[in-house]
Design a protein around this motif. Structure first.
Motif, PDB file in Angstrom:
ATOM      1  N   UNK A  34       0.870  -1.181   0.000  1.00 21.65           N
ATOM      2  CA  UNK A  34       0.000   0.000   0.000  1.00 21.65           C
ATOM      3  C   UNK A  34       0.907   1.230   0.000  1.00 21.65           C
ATOM      4  N   UNK A  35       0.731   2.091  -0.993  1.00 17.27           N
ATOM      5  CA  UNK A  35       1.593   3.260  -1.190  1.00 17.27           C
ATOM      6  C   UNK A  35       1.382   4.270  -0.068  1.00 17.27           C
ATOM      7  N   UNK A  36       2.510   4.733   0.504  1.00 18.14           N
ATOM      8  CA  UNK A  36       2.488   5.774   1.525  1.00 18.14           C
ATOM      9  C   UNK A  36       3.204   7.003   0.969  1.00 18.14           C
ATOM     10  N   UNK A  37       2.995   8.119   1.640  1.00 14.20           N
ATOM     11  CA  UNK A  37       3.643   9.364   1.240  1.00 14.20           C
ATOM     12  C   UNK A  37       5.152   9.154   1.169  1.00 14.20           C
ATOM     13  N   UNK A  38       5.780   9.545   0.070  1.00 12.88           N
ATOM     14  CA  UNK A  38       7.222   9.427  -0.099  1.00 12.88           C
ATOM     15  C   UNK A  38       7.668   8.158  -0.806  1.00 12.88           C
ATOM     16  N   UNK A  39       6.751   7.199  -1.035  1.00 10.98           N
ATOM     17  CA  UNK A  39       7.132   5.969  -1.737  1.00 10.98           C
ATOM     18  C   UNK A  39       7.444   6.266  -3.203  1.00 10.98           C
ATOM     19  N   UNK A  40       8.504   5.665  -3.710  1.00  8.71           N
ATOM     20  CA  UNK A  40       8.903   5.806  -5.115  1.00  8.71           C
ATOM     21  C   UNK A  40       9.216   4.425  -5.655  1.00  8.71           C
ATOM     22  N   UNK A  41       9.260   4.294  -6.987  1.00 10.29           N
ATOM     23  CA  UNK A  41       9.650   3.019  -7.574  1.00 10.29           C
ATOM     24  C   UNK A  41      11.059   2.645  -7.123  1.00 10.29           C
ATOM     25  N   UNK A  42      11.935   3.623  -6.990  1.00  7.44           N
ATOM     26  CA  UNK A  42      13.299   3.362  -6.567  1.00  7.44           C
ATOM     27  C   UNK A  42      13.318   2.782  -5.157  1.00  7.44           C
ATOM     28  N   UNK A  43      12.561   3.414  -4.229  1.00  6.53           N
ATOM     29  CA  UNK A  43      12.510   2.938  -2.853  1.00  6.53           C
ATOM     30  C   UNK A  43      11.895   1.553  -2.754  1.00  6.53           C
ATOM     31  N   UNK A  44      10.806   1.303  -3.530  1.00  6.27           N
ATOM     32  CA  UNK A  44      10.176  -0.015  -3.524  1.00  6.27           C
ATOM     33  C   UNK A  44      11.119  -1.057  -4.112  1.00  6.27           C
ATOM     34  N   UNK A  45      11.900  -0.662  -5.123  1.00  7.59           N
ATOM     35  CA  UNK A  45      12.866  -1.571  -5.733  1.00  7.59           C
ATOM     36  C   UNK A  45      13.902  -2.016  -4.705  1.00  7.59           C
ATOM     37  N   UNK A  46      14.403  -1.071  -3.916  1.00  6.17           N
ATOM     38  CA  UNK A  46      15.400  -1.389  -2.896  1.00  6.17           C
ATOM     39  C   UNK A  46      14.788  -2.263  -1.802  1.00  6.17           C
ATOM     40  N   UNK A  47      13.538  -1.983  -1.412  1.00  7.58           N
ATOM     41  CA  UNK A  47      12.893  -2.692  -0.311  1.00  7.58           C
ATOM     42  C   UNK A  47      12.515  -4.117  -0.677  1.00  7.58           C
ATOM     43  N   UNK A  48      12.008  -4.346  -1.896  1.00  4.82           N
ATOM     44  CA  UNK A  48      11.486  -5.648  -2.260  1.00  4.82           C
ATOM     45  C   UNK A  48      12.364  -6.410  -3.262  1.00  4.82           C
ATOM     46  N   UNK A  49      13.379  -5.777  -3.837  1.00  7.53           N
ATOM     47  CA  UNK A  49      14.292  -6.475  -4.728  1.00  7.53           C
ATOM     48  C   UNK A  49      13.808  -6.622  -6.156  1.00  7.53           C
ATOM     49  N   UNK A  50      12.710  -5.992  -6.531  1.00  7.76           N
ATOM     50  CA  UNK A  50      12.230  -6.030  -7.919  1.00  7.76           C
ATOM     51  C   UNK A  50      12.848  -4.858  -8.674  1.00  7.76           C
ATOM     52  N   UNK A  51      13.038  -5.005  -9.983  1.00 11.14           N
ATOM     53  CA  UNK A  51      13.633  -3.911 -10.758  1.00 11.14           C
ATOM     54  C   UNK A  51      12.607  -2.789 -10.938  1.00 11.14           C
ATOM     55  N   UNK A  52      13.110  -1.578 -11.152  1.00  6.94           N
ATOM     56  CA  UNK A  52      12.246  -0.416 -11.366  1.00  6.94           C
ATOM     57  C   UNK A  52      11.396  -0.625 -12.615  1.00  6.94           C
TER      58      UNK A  52
END
Length: 193
Positions: free
Chosen positions: A152-170
Motif C-alpha cells: 500500500x503506497x504511503x507518502x514518499x514511496x517511489x519506484x526506486x525505494x520499492x525496488x530497494x525494499x522488495x528487490x524487484x527492478x524499477x
C-alpha cells in the motif's frame, strides 16, 4: 550544535544554493532567447565535525541514511525540511581524537499531490444465471494461487525505494503498476513482487 535526523553535529559553516534551469536557443543576431525557466531543488552544504564517544556509529548512520535515500530534517542556524543526503566526505586526522571533520551535501525533496481518484464500484446488471441442467458436469481444477506481493503506497514511496525494499527492478515495477513515476497514488495497491 546542529542535528541532521537524530545525529548531533558541530557545524562551522552552512551554505545554501537556489537555482533555475533556463533553456537557450541561438538566433542569427543578438542574444539567444529563453522560452522556459524551471526551478531546481534547493541544495545545502554543511561543514564541521562529528564529535562523540560513538562518532563512528553516528557516521555510519549518516551513510546509511544517504544510501537508503531517507528523507530527513536538518536543524542548525538554518532549518531544512524534507531533505536527502547526496554526499558525505569525512576526514580523519590527528587533530580530532573523538570524531572526524566532515562535509555534507543535502537536497530538498518535493512531494506531489496525486490527482488519482478512486472510481465507484461497478454494479452488475440483473441477469438470470445460466444453469447446467441436463449437461455433463466437468471437474474444474482450481487455478494456482498467485505469488504476487502487494504494497500500500504511503507518502514518499517511489519506484526506486520499492525496488530497494522488495528487490524487484524499477522497470518491472513500472510494468506491473502502470503509474508514471510522478503519479504514484498514495493509498494505491502496488504490486512489488
Amino acid at each position: 550544535m546542529a542535528k541532521l535526523g537524530d545525529v548531533s553535529l558541530h557545524i562551522e559553516k552552512e551554505s545554501e544554493s537556489h537555482k533555475v534551469e533556463a533553456t537557450m536557443y541561438a538566433v542569427e543576431k543578438g542574444e539567444p532567447f529563453t522560452d522556459h525557466v524551471a526551478k531546481r531543488p534547493s541544495e545545502f552544504s554543511l561543514s564541521g565535525y562529528i564529535l562523540s564517544d560513538n562518532w563512528e556509529g553516528d557516521f555510519k548512520q549518516l551513510i546509511t541514511m544517504m544510501e537508503k535515500g531517507e528523507i530527513t530534517r536538518y536543524v542548525g542556524k538554518m532549518v531544512a525540511q524534507d531533505v536527502i543526503i547526496t554526499d558525505i566526505q569525512g576526514e580523519h586526522g590527528s587533530e580530532v581524537k573523538n570524531g572526524a571533520s566532515l562535509r555534507i551535501s543535502l537536497r530538498r525533496i518535493r512531494f506531489t499531490q496525486t490527482a488519482w481518484i478512486k472510481s465507484p464500484p461497478k454494479t452488475k446488471p440483473n441477469v438470470k444465471p445460466v444453469t447446467n441442467s441436463g449437461k455433463k458436469m466437468t471437474v474444474q481444477k482450481t487455478p494456482p494461487k498467485s505469488s504476487a506481493v502487494y504494497h500500500i503506497i504511503k507518502k514518499g514511496d517511489t519506484y526506486w525505494g520499492l525496488s530497494k525494499k522488495y528487490g524487484s527492478s524499477i522497470q518491472q515495477l513500472r510494468s506491473w503498476n502502470k503509474w508514471s513515476d510522478r503519479s504514484i497514488p498514495i493509498g494505491g495497491k502496488a504490486r512489488v513482487k
